[in-house]
Design an enzyme around this catalytic site. Sequence first.
Site, short mmCIF file in Angstrom:
data_model
loop_
_atom_site.label_atom_id
_atom_site.label_comp_id
_atom_site.label_asym_id
_atom_site.label_seq_id
_atom_site.Cartn_x
_atom_site.Cartn_y
_atom_site.Cartn_z
N GLU A 315 0.87 -1.17 0.27
CA GLU A 315 0.11 -0.26 -0.26
C GLU A 315 0.60 1.90 -0.01
O GLU A 315 0.91 1.56 0.67
CB GLU A 315 -0.86 0.04 0.65
CG GLU A 315 -1.52 -1.21 1.46
CD GLU A 315 -2.83 -1.50 2.89
OE1 GLU A 315 -2.61 -0.48 3.41
OE2 GLU A 315 -3.33 -2.57 2.69
N GLY A 317 0.14 3.93 -0.71
CA GLY A 317 0.49 5.17 0.15
C GLY A 317 -0.08 6.42 -0.66
O GLY A 317 -0.35 7.19 -1.76
N CYS A 390 -8.73 32.47 10.25
CA CYS A 390 -9.11 33.31 11.94
C CYS A 390 -8.48 32.63 13.31
O CYS A 390 -8.95 31.98 13.56
CB CYS A 390 -10.56 33.84 12.07
SG CYS A 390 -10.04 34.84 13.73
N GLU A 391 -6.93 31.88 13.26
CA GLU A 391 -6.26 30.65 13.91
C GLU A 391 -4.73 31.40 13.09
O GLU A 391 -4.31 32.02 11.98
CB GLU A 391 -6.25 29.81 12.97
CG GLU A 391 -7.70 29.28 13.26
CD GLU A 391 -8.35 28.79 14.99
OE1 GLU A 391 -6.59 28.47 15.58
OE2 GLU A 391 -8.76 28.26 15.26
N TYR A 420 -3.74 13.78 0.47
CA TYR A 420 -4.24 14.22 2.27
C TYR A 420 -4.37 15.63 2.04
O TYR A 420 -4.49 16.02 3.55
CB TYR A 420 -2.96 13.94 3.33
CG TYR A 420 -2.89 12.16 3.16
CD1 TYR A 420 -3.99 11.92 3.28
CD2 TYR A 420 -1.74 11.86 2.85
CE1 TYR A 420 -3.39 10.32 3.38
CE2 TYR A 420 -0.81 10.36 2.56
CZ TYR A 420 -2.44 10.26 2.81
OH TYR A 420 -2.22 8.48 2.74
#
Length: 469
Positions: A315, A317, A390-391, A420
């Site tokens: 796998e 990925g 807003c971070e 991702y």
Amino acid sequence: MSASDVRPAVPEWLRVPADPNDLAEAVWPPACARTSDGVLTVGGVSATELAERFGTPLYVLDQDAVIGQARRVRRAFAAAAERHGTTARVYYASKAFLSTEVVRWVTGEGLAVDVATGGELAVALAAGADPGLIGLHGNNKSRLELARAVELGVGSVIVDSLIEIDRLAEIAAARGAVQPVLVRVNSGVHAETHDFLATAHEDQKFGFALADADEVVARIRDLPSLRFLGLHCHIGSQIFGTAGFAESASRLVEVHARLLAGGEAPVLNLGGGFGIAYTSVDDPTDIEDLADGIVDAVARECVAHGVALPTLAFEPGRAIVGRAGITLYEVGTTKSVRVSADLERLYVSVDGGMSDNARPALYGADYSARLAGRISAAPPTLARVVGRHCESGDIVVDAEYLPADTAPGDLLAVPATGAYCFSLASNYNYVPRPPVVAVSDGTARIIVRGETIDDLLARDAGIPTEGAE
């Protein structure tokens, strides 16, 4: 928090580039280039044309790069397995990036598909994937998901707990079916990666301890509605080199050989999680070297234990789709911030952020960036690309050298976002998720439609809709 826990203002690995317009070859899609006037192109389509047609932020996926990498990975593992008299199957990771078009691309190259939810399974089926070439993962599969898998004849369910084994056996028996299963085990080999990405620790939610494998498999063999296929192990993600896989293989084959005394075990799934380059200093292992190194290690262990080499499964990925993607943004504002007496950083704010790429906030992941709409003769300056949310932790690229004249209206490209990013995208701050565009041979087309504000409002049950009671 100790001083060692704080990220340095300038990472040790980051070097001042001779030319902040250069594209690091291993980081960008193979078909990325610049036109004579400096505009970035991918798949033969210019970044400016893409931004004008589809807007920003925009996920761009090089179709030929995905297909080419899928073919290369399958061939590498098939050849490595054939040298030792066995076969290999490669699974595409749905969680890395999933759409019907991408499933068609990779299955067209002979890859199987792994899924972890009913939603991922539905997309794979909608794309025409053969259920017999699908593996169903997950530590908490619902009864509905398990029943659907049995009904479809999914090729393997990767079981993760004793409760799930009994639940699946009951469901299969009620349907008069025999469901093939793999048993996920933790080999105790820990990948050199972020703690949240390393998945072979014993103290974590996935799988069984390797020491419990004999008891678990005996339980499965006592259940007539289940068929034991073999062991599955995944040691982590974003892994370079083969050493961890070789050590894991030595432990798995020892148990595999012991299990053969009680019945068949035709498959051994070594997982994967092969790394890609996100920055110019990343040096991922060539897939052919990975395939040869891992299969050779398994073969050596099988010889040492006097057993035949089973069918192998892998796998990869993000290694299939990660490098094939870039994300385009438009710069909205810039400002210079004094970090120390002798250091300034240019903050470059773009029209996306953690809603389209959560990985820097989740894992402290590093990315690269380049101007996409032009080249610049300005000297490189230390920059941080940040989003519009807003971070304070809304960071797209933590540290990069960009031309000092980077300004509002510039088009910026971040490479290696094929895996991702779309998968983890959210509507934080009620920002619509961007579309995904596939490029190939000078053409571009939407393969996943972007959202609008109207789409977000349509989900709010407090807003009256025509015909609603």
